[in-house]
Design a protein around this motif. Structure first.
Motif, PDB file in Angstrom:
ATOM      1  N   UNK A 344       0.829  -1.209   0.000  1.00 46.16           N
ATOM      2  CA  UNK A 344       0.000   0.000   0.000  1.00 46.16           C
ATOM      3  C   UNK A 344       0.861   1.255   0.000  1.00 46.16           C
ATOM      4  N   UNK A 345       1.946   1.224   0.775  1.00 45.56           N
ATOM      5  CA  UNK A 345       2.841   2.381   0.825  1.00 45.56           C
ATOM      6  C   UNK A 345       3.451   2.654  -0.541  1.00 45.56           C
ATOM      7  N   UNK A 346       3.832   1.589  -1.269  1.00 45.69           N
ATOM      8  CA  UNK A 346       4.414   1.741  -2.602  1.00 45.69           C
ATOM      9  C   UNK A 346       3.372   2.190  -3.609  1.00 45.69           C
ATOM     10  N   UNK A 347       2.166   1.610  -3.549  1.00 45.98           N
ATOM     11  CA  UNK A 347       1.132   1.871  -4.548  1.00 45.98           C
ATOM     12  C   UNK A 347       0.568   3.281  -4.428  1.00 45.98           C
ATOM     13  N   UNK A 348       0.389   3.771  -3.189  1.00 48.03           N
ATOM     14  CA  UNK A 348      -0.295   5.045  -2.986  1.00 48.03           C
ATOM     15  C   UNK A 348       0.630   6.158  -2.499  1.00 48.03           C
ATOM     16  N   UNK A 349       1.930   5.902  -2.527  1.00 48.43           N
ATOM     17  CA  UNK A 349       2.911   6.925  -2.130  1.00 48.43           C
ATOM     18  C   UNK A 349       2.632   7.463  -0.731  1.00 48.43           C
ATOM     19  N   UNK A 350       2.287   6.549   0.181  1.00 40.89           N
ATOM     20  CA  UNK A 350       2.141   6.927   1.583  1.00 40.89           C
ATOM     21  C   UNK A 350       3.255   6.259   2.364  1.00 40.89           C
ATOM     22  N   UNK A 351       3.438   6.654   3.600  1.00 38.91           N
ATOM     23  CA  UNK A 351       4.485   6.083   4.433  1.00 38.91           C
ATOM     24  C   UNK A 351       3.987   5.860   5.841  1.00 38.91           C
ATOM     25  N   UNK A 352       4.797   5.198   6.650  1.00 34.14           N
ATOM     26  CA  UNK A 352       4.401   4.993   8.049  1.00 34.14           C
ATOM     27  C   UNK A 352       4.109   6.283   8.782  1.00 34.14           C
ATOM     28  N   UNK A 353       4.687   7.428   8.352  1.00 37.41           N
ATOM     29  CA  UNK A 353       4.423   8.701   9.022  1.00 37.41           C
ATOM     30  C   UNK A 353       2.967   9.157   8.844  1.00 37.41           C
ATOM     31  N   UNK A 354       2.265   8.601   7.819  1.00 33.69           N
ATOM     32  CA  UNK A 354       0.875   8.994   7.609  1.00 33.69           C
ATOM     33  C   UNK A 354      -0.063   8.348   8.618  1.00 33.69           C
ATOM     34  N   UNK A 355       0.424   7.354   9.345  1.00 34.39           N
ATOM     35  CA  UNK A 355      -0.414   6.760  10.388  1.00 34.39           C
ATOM     36  C   UNK A 355      -0.796   7.833  11.403  1.00 34.39           C
ATOM     37  N   UNK A 356      -2.069   7.859  11.753  1.00 38.43           N
ATOM     38  CA  UNK A 356      -2.556   8.878  12.680  1.00 38.43           C
ATOM     39  C   UNK A 356      -3.233  10.053  11.987  1.00 38.43           C
ATOM     40  N   UNK A 357      -3.141  10.109  10.640  1.00 35.30           N
ATOM     41  CA  UNK A 357      -3.801  11.191   9.911  1.00 35.30           C
ATOM     42  C   UNK A 357      -5.244  10.814   9.588  1.00 35.30           C
ATOM     43  N   UNK A 358      -6.146  11.774   9.518  1.00 35.89           N
ATOM     44  CA  UNK A 358      -7.506  11.468   9.069  1.00 35.89           C
ATOM     45  C   UNK A 358      -7.470  10.873   7.664  1.00 35.89           C
ATOM     46  N   UNK A 359      -8.201   9.770   7.475  1.00 33.74           N
ATOM     47  CA  UNK A 359      -8.164   9.090   6.186  1.00 33.74           C
ATOM     48  C   UNK A 359      -8.694   9.980   5.074  1.00 33.74           C
ATOM     49  N   UNK A 360      -9.689  10.802   5.370  1.00 30.94           N
ATOM     50  CA  UNK A 360     -10.266  11.635   4.315  1.00 30.94           C
ATOM     51  C   UNK A 360      -9.304  12.714   3.834  1.00 30.94           C
ATOM     52  N   UNK A 361      -8.185  12.964   4.555  1.00 24.80           N
ATOM     53  CA  UNK A 361      -7.181  13.930   4.102  1.00 24.80           C
ATOM     54  C   UNK A 361      -6.224  13.326   3.085  1.00 24.80           C
ATOM     55  N   UNK A 362      -6.229  12.004   2.934  1.00 24.82           N
ATOM     56  CA  UNK A 362      -5.303  11.324   2.037  1.00 24.82           C
ATOM     57  C   UNK A 362      -5.916  11.194   0.647  1.00 24.82           C
ATOM     58  N   UNK A 363      -5.103  11.319  -0.385  1.00 22.71           N
ATOM     59  CA  UNK A 363      -5.579  11.215  -1.755  1.00 22.71           C
ATOM     60  C   UNK A 363      -6.208   9.854  -2.035  1.00 22.71           C
ATOM     61  N   UNK A 364      -5.680   8.807  -1.391  1.00 26.25           N
ATOM     62  CA  UNK A 364      -6.186   7.462  -1.639  1.00 26.25           C
ATOM     63  C   UNK A 364      -7.629   7.289  -1.175  1.00 26.25           C
ATOM     64  N   UNK A 365      -8.170   8.232  -0.395  1.00 27.20           N
ATOM     65  CA  UNK A 365      -9.554   8.113   0.059  1.00 27.20           C
ATOM     66  C   UNK A 365     -10.548   8.340  -1.087  1.00 27.20           C
ATOM     67  N   UNK A 366     -10.079   8.980  -2.182  1.00 24.91           N
ATOM     68  CA  UNK A 366     -10.970   9.185  -3.330  1.00 24.91           C
ATOM     69  C   UNK A 366     -10.352   8.777  -4.659  1.00 24.91           C
ATOM     70  N   UNK A 367      -9.084   8.317  -4.652  1.00 24.90           N
ATOM     71  CA  UNK A 367      -8.445   7.771  -5.846  1.00 24.90           C
ATOM     72  C   UNK A 367      -7.823   6.425  -5.498  1.00 24.90           C
ATOM     73  N   UNK A 368      -8.113   5.381  -6.305  1.00 25.78           N
ATOM     74  CA  UNK A 368      -8.795   5.348  -7.606  1.00 25.78           C
ATOM     75  C   UNK A 368     -10.315   5.322  -7.524  1.00 25.78           C
ATOM     76  N   UNK A 369     -10.884   5.276  -6.306  1.00 25.61           N
ATOM     77  CA  UNK A 369     -12.333   5.218  -6.177  1.00 25.61           C
ATOM     78  C   UNK A 369     -12.725   5.926  -4.886  1.00 25.61           C
ATOM     79  N   UNK A 370     -13.913   6.521  -4.866  1.00 28.83           N
ATOM     80  CA  UNK A 370     -14.431   7.166  -3.669  1.00 28.83           C
ATOM     81  C   UNK A 370     -14.695   6.110  -2.596  1.00 28.83           C
TER      82      UNK A 370
END
Length: 603
Positions: A344-370
């Motif tokens: 998931x980190x490789x596919x969506x360009x996220x990292x362990x530092x994103x843990x703790x962030x609101x999911x709706x703030x991440x691009x993956x919450x609406x790409x590739x699908x809502x």
């Protein structure tokens, strides 16, 4: 030993659920070198992540001009002073007052008041891996302001430990320069620090409350009966087995009501039997009281001696999740991203530092699908949901076909904990299906082509994943190193960084300001012999009269040649051809303040 830089490598790399990240196979020569360090100086680095450790030792070897671990071990045997340089490189003592201001504010306003209200007697605090002391002194300031100086002196005892004796010596003095106190609020600086020349010293009433001592988190027994334990950005540099060992010691050290404060780069998702989050985003955890959970063993009739240790099973379980081929993320019922695996980190360009962030703030919450509405639907219905045949075109990359499964996470009592979202990459299967449909009349030829394509895709996937991990690790190491060298890096990197040629930095009177080791080796003139003297007065085999007009022009910001080839005589009396590159030295403003001379032997 402290690793308090949370702006960094990864290697090994951002916020990470403590546990195994990559399988590491140490070089036998590196292992032998580590054994030598343990025998000679008592430093045990075998619990460190070997990839990160190898890079840092390699950096020191390069600086020392040594090409192999075996040769470097010989160098340490004949040059004991090299040990100090090596430890300075490996033990990254980077810290600051009130580092991560948001977390320290939460400590001041939420955590400390609750602890002080509950603990009416003496408060025992441990700052583990404290480096040069900024962290325990920051804590002393908060407690003294909360209690007042007299009650603080009566009630508070702060233990600050590190494995690096040099860093501890600095910490005991409590003396810091202007750059080191830059993060201290002006009012706090005036109240709790005293000017000493051009530096600032922590006031005696705070220094008396802090006891500094050497403690190796791997080998030494933990301090016990602790109410508040700070161990910030040290755990992430150890391998999974060592992490588990240290985490259990930290658990033992804390009182039942105790609080653990970790660094921004660390989480404890793999140790739920020992610690539960109090405030995950700011990395505060509470001790879990009671017996650590036992892992049930299968009834196979095996003798107890054959049983797999619980920590190994926990590591195996975590590694299986992290290395799962399908991208997977876990979202809490409060809408916060809790964890993600490597895919998931490789596919969506996220990292362990994103843990703790609101999911709706991440691009993956609406790409590739809502996904936000789908997650709400799953939480309401408490039933899995499939989203099939999704096509995703990433910028600069091939389209990806995905089947997405959203699954509710429920306790045995039916309580909703959150959801997990699994992204099944079915791109290969879609491509295979299309190719097979087109290849019905040419089956044998199509089979060979598909086989070759499949192997190529697998190889590319592994290379991309490896490159991504390495880039993250290197970026983390670079930030750590940048913080370590401080202000001096801005000047030295501009002049000497990474050059293997002879370098001389001249002022506008052509006097030597800097003279690197390669220049000393080339001409046989040490830096202490060259500094401050006009370059033309140095007794070296460089035809300076030919270069003087060029140097004068560049030192005064006038147009001139950039590179000239000359014949010179090196310190060994041999004739060599040199490419001499000259550029103006600018330390601010539009004009030139001197010249930078780079001397490269041709051939």
């Amino acid at each position: 030993m402290s690793h308090e830089d949370d702006e960094v490598e990864p290697d090994e790399d951002g916020s990470a659920a403590l546990g195994p990240l990559v399988a590491e196979t140490p070089d036998p020569q590196l292992t032998a070198l580590l054994e030598h360090l343990r025998e000679q100086r008592g430093f045990d680095f075998t619990g460190y992540k070997s990839a990160s450790l190898a890079r840092r030792i390699g950096r020191r070897m390069a600086a020392a001009g040594v090409g192999s671990y075996e040769d470097y071990q010989d160098r340490l045997s004949v040059d004991p002073g090299e040990f100090d340089a090596l430890f300075d490189t490996v033990l990254i003592n980077v810290t600051a007052f009130f580092r991560d201001a948001d977390a320290w504010e939460h400590l001041r306003t939420e955590v400390l008041p609750r602890l002080l209200a509950r603990r009416t007697g003496r408060l025992r605090v441990w700052s583990a891996a404290c480096a040069s002391g900024q962290e325990p002194y920051s804590l002393a300031v908060l407690l003294a302001e909360a209690l007042g100086p007299e009650e603080f002196a009566d009630r508070v005892k702060i233990y600050a430990t590190d494995v690096d004796e040099v860093a501890l010596a600095t910490a005991r003095n409590g003396l810091y320069d202007e750059r080191e106190v830059a993060g201290v609020p002006e009012q706090t600086l005036a109240r709790w620090f005293e000017p000493v020349g051009d530096r600032f010293q922590v006031r005696k009433e705070l220094r008396r409350a802090v006891i500094f001592g050497r403690n190796d988190l791997i080998q030494d027994a933990p301090i016990s009966h602790i109410d508040l334990l700070l161990c910030r950005n040290a755990l992430m540099y150890f391998n999974a087995q060592t992490q588990a060992q240290i985490v259990r010691r930290l658990h033992f050290a804390l009182e039942p009501h105790g609080v653990l404060f970790l660094g921004k780069a660390e989480m404890l998702l793999s140790h739920p039997d020992l610690f539960q989050p109090l405030e995950l985003r700011r990395r505060f955890f509470r001790k879990v009281v009671g017996e650590p959970r036992r892992v049930a063993m299968p009834l196979t009739g095996a003798a107890p001696a054959d049983a797999v240790p619980p920590e190994d099973l926990s590591r195996l379980w975590e590694e299986a999740l992290l290395q799962a081929p399908a991208a997977q993320v876990v979202i809490g019922r409060d809408g916060v991203l809790v964890a993600s695996n490597r895919r998931a980190q490789s596919l969506f360009a996220i990292g362990p530092r994103d843990a703790g962030r609101p999911f709706h703030d991440l691009e993956m919450s609406y790409k590739p699908v809502e996904l936000r509405s789908s997650i709400e639907q799953v939480l309401a219905a408490r039933a899995p949901l499939w989203l099939r045949d999704l096509s995703w075109q990433r910028v600069g990359q091939r389209p990806v076909s995905l089947d997405v499964q959203v699954v509710p996470l429920l306790t045995s009592d039916g309580e909703v904990l959150g959801v997990t979202v699994i992204f099944n990459d079915v791109t290969r299967y879609r491509e295979l299906q299309d190719q097979l449909e087109q290849a019905n009349q040419h089956l044998e030829a199509a089979y060979e082509e598909l086989q070759s394509t499949n192997e190529e895709l697998e190889t590319m996937n592994e290379e991309l994943q490896s490159t991504n991990d390495e880039l993250n690790s290197s970026n983390e190491e670079l930030r750590l190193r940048t913080a370590e060298v401080g202000e001096l890096a801005h000047f030295l990197e501009a002049v000497l960084g990474g050059l293997r040629a002879g370098v001389a930095v001249l002022d506008d009177d052509l006097r030597v300001l800097a003279w690197n080791e390669r220049a000393a080796d080339l001409w046989g003139v040490r830096d202490d012999e060259a500094l401050g003297r006009p370059m033309g007065d140095l007794d070296i085999g460089l035809p300076f009269d030919r270069l003087r007009p060029l140097l004068v022009a560049h030192a005064n910001g006038l147009p001139a040649e950039d590179v000239v080839r000359v014949e010179a005589v090196n310190r060994r009396g041999r004739t060599v051809d040199l490419d001499v590159a000259v550029s103006p030295l600018r330390r601010g403003g539009a004009g030139a303040d001197g010249a930078i001379v780079v001397m490269t032997v041709v051939g």
